[in-house]
Design an enzyme around this catalytic site. Structure first.
Site, PDB file in Angstrom:
ATOM      1  N   ASP A 189       0.819  -1.220   0.000  1.00 46.71           N
ATOM      2  CA  ASP A 189       0.000   0.000   0.000  1.00 46.71           C
ATOM      3  C   ASP A 189       0.853   1.271   0.000  1.00 46.71           C
ATOM      4  O   ASP A 189       0.653   2.167   0.832  1.00 46.71           O
ATOM      5  CB  ASP A 189      -0.932   0.033   1.209  1.00 46.71           C
ATOM      6  CG  ASP A 189      -1.736  -1.244   1.381  1.00 46.71           C
ATOM      7  OD1 ASP A 189      -2.039  -1.880   0.360  1.00 46.71           O
ATOM      8  OD2 ASP A 189      -2.055  -1.606   2.523  1.00 46.71           O
ATOM      9  N   GLU A 213     -11.255   1.368  -4.092  1.00 50.08           N
ATOM     10  CA  GLU A 213     -10.592   1.818  -2.864  1.00 50.08           C
ATOM     11  C   GLU A 213      -9.302   2.553  -3.202  1.00 50.08           C
ATOM     12  O   GLU A 213      -8.974   2.788  -4.358  1.00 50.08           O
ATOM     13  CB  GLU A 213     -10.296   0.620  -1.952  1.00 50.08           C
ATOM     14  CG  GLU A 213      -9.436  -0.447  -2.586  1.00 50.08           C
ATOM     15  CD  GLU A 213      -9.354  -1.724  -1.755  1.00 50.08           C
ATOM     16  OE1 GLU A 213     -10.010  -1.800  -0.707  1.00 50.08           O
ATOM     17  OE2 GLU A 213      -8.634  -2.650  -2.167  1.00 50.08           O
TER      18      GLU A 213
END
Length: 585
Positions: A78, A255
């Site tokens: 991430d 997302e």
């Protein structure tokens, strides 16, 4: 007189017996070669060595003008990136690792150095009872030139904090603020600072109540953000993406949103498809930060999901990206991806990759992002590949050594759920670990130091000086995926004998795979090595060669496809005073 003489003879006899007993005990201790002056039940570690040797890198050596696309190997997922001047900063998810949110700095986008962790205090990170894949997800780092401040916004699960932001004027100072709790739900928040001074937050959320159409149906919301109060402005929330690029196709898990501004136009980039085999990156544009946003016709702009499953040196799961413009005007994107082993297992976890981005046209396109990802990418303009990598975070095939005798611990060593300083003590030439009364399979802070597995083929070894005092004492090394899935190799005591044991924990149930009675405690070496899915554990008593224990075992439980969750495997130096011999059920 006779009574005094008897007392004197008794004292001399007692002294002689004590001396003889002490001498015999010393001889027996010498015969066992137990350490003298060491703290019993407290292991001392020294000379850790990790060596990685993957075909992915050996078949693709560095050439001038290129560098490895995997800039952070191992569990650094991430990624988010920002720039101030010629200083680049990058952060990654850390879940319940403590300290949390590792932060890296670079001057050239090629050579990176870890400068610390954003969340390095207990007041910032409260994950003491969280599972391995809970805690801190998807951090976003952003520099705001309007007030010369850096922000890191993220979601901290299992603490009651939820979405939060911290900030600092200087990331190199390691003095980020305590968390400011934000008043909205959902996950994956990201900040955007417009050049007119206005600020916004975008994030993933559930659809409005009663409007969820299918499992995995999510939306992207935006809020106006008040930099004076560090809160979203009530009443400004708006859904700007419903479901994904095409709602009729039921896309899942939109997302990780980020907003960028280029040539007066606003661009929203998101991950779509879930952080697995269907992962991808998609892009939308609008003339206003609050939308409406229109998807590009050529979506996705980054993915590996459509490629043959049997491609060589496969890189997969690409997505969850962030963009940055270099000092010279080029664009690059960082993103997560995985390098599965020969059995398609993901033991190194989701790693941070980088690709150049072509933004000459209307839409940004990851160069090579829809093709099988390559090991090497071109360096930014004006950058020469440094030959001396010693001061930077290594990638490719490399060896990392740590004598474990420095006053300041290397930032690559992390603990779980609590500070390292609560269980480590720097001795003169070694590192002592004070055992907690906590087992490795508990959701509590454990007395273990971890180093991320960064290669499919690796060997890690360490020297340990240890004498267990009771059957509750155990110390050694671990290959750890989670509190429910791990291997442990170490020494314990049973019926006044010492045993080396290899244990395998599957879904919380631990079994002894192999054990060997050893005729001495004290100094020894421990080693774990892997070649793809095949792992071996070995030990060597002082003056002896390594001896394998348990043969070759499967790395299946160290992969997310078996263990679940979001983390990669780690190698740990572990001690406990809460050990119990596993009982087969």
């Amino acid at each position: 007189m006779q009574q005094k003489k008897q007392i004197k003879l008794g004292l001399l006899s007692g002294l002689f017996a004590f001396t003889l007993l002490s001498s015999c005990q010393a001889m027996r201790a010498d015969e066992r070669k137990e350490p003298i002056g060491k703290v019993v039940g407290q292991p001392l570690y020294s000379n850790f060595k990790y060596t990685g040797n993957d075909a992915f890198y050996s078949e693709n050596p560095i050439v001038p003008g290129q560098f490895y696309s995997t800039i952070l190997q191992g569990c650094y997922p991430d990624p988010s990136i920002t720039r101030k001047g010629d200083d680049y900063y990058l952060v990654a998810s850390s879940f319940v690792m403590f300290p949390g949110v590792p932060i890296f700095h670079s001057k050239d986008m090629v050579n990176w150095k870890q400068i610390g962790h954003v969340l390095n205090r207990e007041s910032q990170l409260q994950v003491g009872t969280a599972g391995i894949s809970e805690g801190v997800y998807a951090p976003d780092i952003m520099y705001n030139p309007n007030n010369d401040t850096f922000y890191m916004i993220t979601t901290q699960f299992a603490s009651g904090i939820g979405n939060m932001v911290v900030k600092t004027k200087d990331p190199k100072a390691n003095n980020w603020s305590d968390p400011i709790k934000l008043q909205f739900d959902g996950i994956d928040p990201a900040l955007f600072f417009d050049d007119n001074g206005k600020a916004y937050v975008v994030h993933n959320d559930a659809p409005d109540k009663g409007k969820e159409l299918y499992t995995g149906h999510r939306v992207i919301k935006i809020w106006e953000y008040d930099v004076a109060t560090d809160q979203v402005i009530p009443g400004t929330s708006k859904i700007i993406v419903d479901g994904g690029v095409d709602l009729s196709k039921q896309p899942i898990w939109i997302e990780a949103p980020h907003i960028y501004k280029k040539d007066g136009q606003y661009y929203l980039m998101c991950a779509e498809g879930g952080t697995g085999g269907n992962h991808s990156e998609v892009i939308f544009s609008s003339s206003h930060p609050m939308g409406p946003y229109v998807p590009a016709k050529n979506n996705p702009i980054l993915s590996q999901r459509h490629l043959p499953a049997d491609r060589p040196n496969k890189v997969d799961w690409a997505g969850h990206a962030d963009l940055v413009q270099t000092v010279n005007g080029e664009w690059y994107g960082v993103f997560l991806a995985v390098r599965p082993n020969e059995k398609n297992r993901v033991n190194t976890g989701r790693e941070t990759f980088v690709l150049p981005v072509d933004w000459a046209g209307e839409w940004p396109i990851f160069k090579g992002g829809m093709e099988p990802l390559k090991a090497l990418v071109h360096t930014p303009k004006g950058i020469e590949t440094s030959k001396d990598k010693s001061s930077f975070f290594p990638n490719g095939n490399f060896t990392f050594t740590d004598s474990l005798n420095e006053k300041v611990l290397d930032e690559r060593w992390i603990a779980l759920r609590g500070p390292r300083e609560k269980f480590i003590v720097n001795e003169k030439n070694e590192l002592a670990i004070k055992p907690f009364d906590v087992h490795i399979n508990e959701k509590k802070p454990i007395s273990a130091l971890f180093y991320r597995q960064q290669h499919l083929a690796f060997a890690a070894e360490v020297e340990m000086d240890y004498t267990p005092d009771s059957e509750k004492d155990f110390a050694g090394i671990t290959c750890f995926q989670s509190e429910k899935f791990n291997y442990v190799l170490g020494v314990t005591k049973s019926n006044n004998e010492y045993y080396m044991r290899l244990e395998r924990c599957v879904n919380g149930v631990t079994k002894v795979l192999a054990q060997q009675k050893i005729n001495r405690s004290g100094k020894m070496k421990l080693r774990v090595s892997a070649s793809g899915d095949d792992y071996t554990f070995s030990y060597a008593l002082a003056g002896h060669d390594y001896q394998n224990l348990g043969g070759t075992v499967s790395g299946d439980i160290l992969s997310t496809d078996v263990a679940g969750g979001f983390t990669g495997a780690m190698i740990g130096l572990y001690a406990t005073s809460a050990y119990a011999t596993p009982v087969e059920k």
